[in-house]
Write a protein that holds these residues in place. Structure first.
Motif, PDB file in Angstrom:
ATOM      1  N   LEU A  89       1.371   9.266  -5.607  1.00 36.83           N
ATOM      2  CA  LEU A  89       1.826  10.607  -5.226  1.00 36.83           C
ATOM      3  C   LEU A  89       2.825  11.149  -6.244  1.00 36.83           C
ATOM      4  N   HIS A  90       3.754  10.296  -6.652  1.00 38.80           N
ATOM      5  CA  HIS A  90       4.752  10.699  -7.647  1.00 38.80           C
ATOM      6  C   HIS A  90       4.080  11.076  -8.975  1.00 38.80           C
ATOM      7  N   SER A  91       3.121  10.287  -9.388  1.00 35.17           N
ATOM      8  CA  SER A  91       2.417  10.545 -10.643  1.00 35.17           C
ATOM      9  C   SER A  91       1.653  11.875 -10.578  1.00 35.17           C
ATOM     10  N   ILE A  92       0.958  12.094  -9.485  1.00 34.41           N
ATOM     11  CA  ILE A  92       0.213  13.353  -9.329  1.00 34.41           C
ATOM     12  C   ILE A  92       1.171  14.537  -9.330  1.00 34.41           C
ATOM     13  N   ARG A  93       2.290  14.395  -8.625  1.00 28.02           N
ATOM     14  CA  ARG A  93       3.274  15.483  -8.570  1.00 28.02           C
ATOM     15  C   ARG A  93       3.898  15.755  -9.934  1.00 28.02           C
ATOM     16  N   GLU A  94       4.085  14.721 -10.745  1.00 28.28           N
ATOM     17  CA  GLU A  94       4.575  14.943 -12.110  1.00 28.28           C
ATOM     18  C   GLU A  94       3.578  15.781 -12.900  1.00 28.28           C
ATOM     19  N   SER A  95       2.291  15.504 -12.723  1.00 29.41           N
ATOM     20  CA  SER A  95       1.254  16.298 -13.393  1.00 29.41           C
ATOM     21  C   SER A  95       1.307  17.747 -12.919  1.00 29.41           C
ATOM     22  N   ILE A  96       1.475  17.951 -11.623  1.00 27.82           N
ATOM     23  CA  ILE A  96       1.584  19.308 -11.077  1.00 27.82           C
ATOM     24  C   ILE A  96       2.798  20.015 -11.673  1.00 27.82           C
ATOM     25  N   ASP A  97       3.922  19.311 -11.753  1.00 28.42           N
ATOM     26  CA  ASP A  97       5.137  19.896 -12.326  1.00 28.42           C
ATOM     27  C   ASP A  97       4.921  20.307 -13.782  1.00 28.42           C
ATOM     28  N   ALA A 126       0.840  -1.202   0.000  1.00 27.94           N
ATOM     29  CA  ALA A 126       0.000   0.000   0.000  1.00 27.94           C
ATOM     30  C   ALA A 126       0.872   1.247   0.000  1.00 27.94           C
ATOM     31  N   ASP A 127       1.911   1.235   0.817  1.00 28.54           N
ATOM     32  CA  ASP A 127       2.811   2.391   0.863  1.00 28.54           C
ATOM     33  C   ASP A 127       3.451   2.628  -0.499  1.00 28.54           C
ATOM     34  N   ALA A 128       3.893   1.558  -1.155  1.00 27.63           N
ATOM     35  CA  ALA A 128       4.516   1.689  -2.474  1.00 27.63           C
ATOM     36  C   ALA A 128       3.509   2.226  -3.479  1.00 27.63           C
ATOM     37  N   ALA A 129       2.293   1.738  -3.422  1.00 26.84           N
ATOM     38  CA  ALA A 129       1.251   2.205  -4.344  1.00 26.84           C
ATOM     39  C   ALA A 129       0.913   3.667  -4.082  1.00 26.84           C
ATOM     40  N   VAL A 130       0.846   4.031  -2.811  1.00 25.37           N
ATOM     41  CA  VAL A 130       0.550   5.425  -2.456  1.00 25.37           C
ATOM     42  C   VAL A 130       1.664   6.331  -2.957  1.00 25.37           C
ATOM     43  N   TYR A 131       2.911   5.929  -2.737  1.00 27.88           N
ATOM     44  CA  TYR A 131       4.032   6.764  -3.195  1.00 27.88           C
ATOM     45  C   TYR A 131       4.099   6.844  -4.719  1.00 27.88           C
ATOM     46  N   ALA A 132       3.760   5.763  -5.391  1.00 29.42           N
ATOM     47  CA  ALA A 132       3.725   5.788  -6.861  1.00 29.42           C
ATOM     48  C   ALA A 132       2.641   6.752  -7.343  1.00 29.42           C
TER      49      ALA A 132
END
Length: 117
Positions: free
Chosen positions: A23-31, A15-21
């Motif tokens: 989070l990373h994807s959303i942050r890439e969109s924000i960037d 779950a932690d790995a999925a959450v971080y993945a």
């Protein structure tokens, strides 16, 4: 069985790995959006520089309160349609307008110096 070897621990790690993945994807969109905003602001300022030059060439004042009022009204309406806080949109536009006026004042000052030379 060690405490971290339980099936529940494996689920938490997954779950932690999925959450971080995610989070990373959303942050890439924000960037990507941030980059687009910067590029759009740069384009906007290219045009406002042209406006400043035109105003300076014809002795027009750097600020245009009526135009600014119209733009704020228009941007607030767009913000509401987009479910963005209109007060935030107005603050953002006021910041941009202040910077544009500052640029127009500098352009007018340079044009006046050129005429005096």
């Amino acid at each position: 069985m060690a405490p971290n070897d339980s099936p529940a621990a494996d689920l938490d790690t997954t779950a932690d790995a999925a959450v971080y993945a995610q989070l990373h994807s959303i942050r890439e969109s924000i960037d990507n959006i941030d980059a687009a905003v910067v590029h759009m602001l740069a384009e906007r300022f290219k045009f406002t520089q042209q406006v400043g030059t035109l105003k300076a060439m014809h002795g027009l004042p750097p600020a245009d309160p009526e135009r600014e009022r119209e733009q704020i009204e228009r941007l607030r309406a767009l913000a509401e349609e987009s479910h963005l806080d209109p007060a935030f949109a107005e603050k953002f536009l006021n910041f941009i307008i202040a910077e544009v006026i500052h640029h127009h004042e500098r352009i007018a000052g340079s044009a006046a110096e050129d005429r005096a030379s």
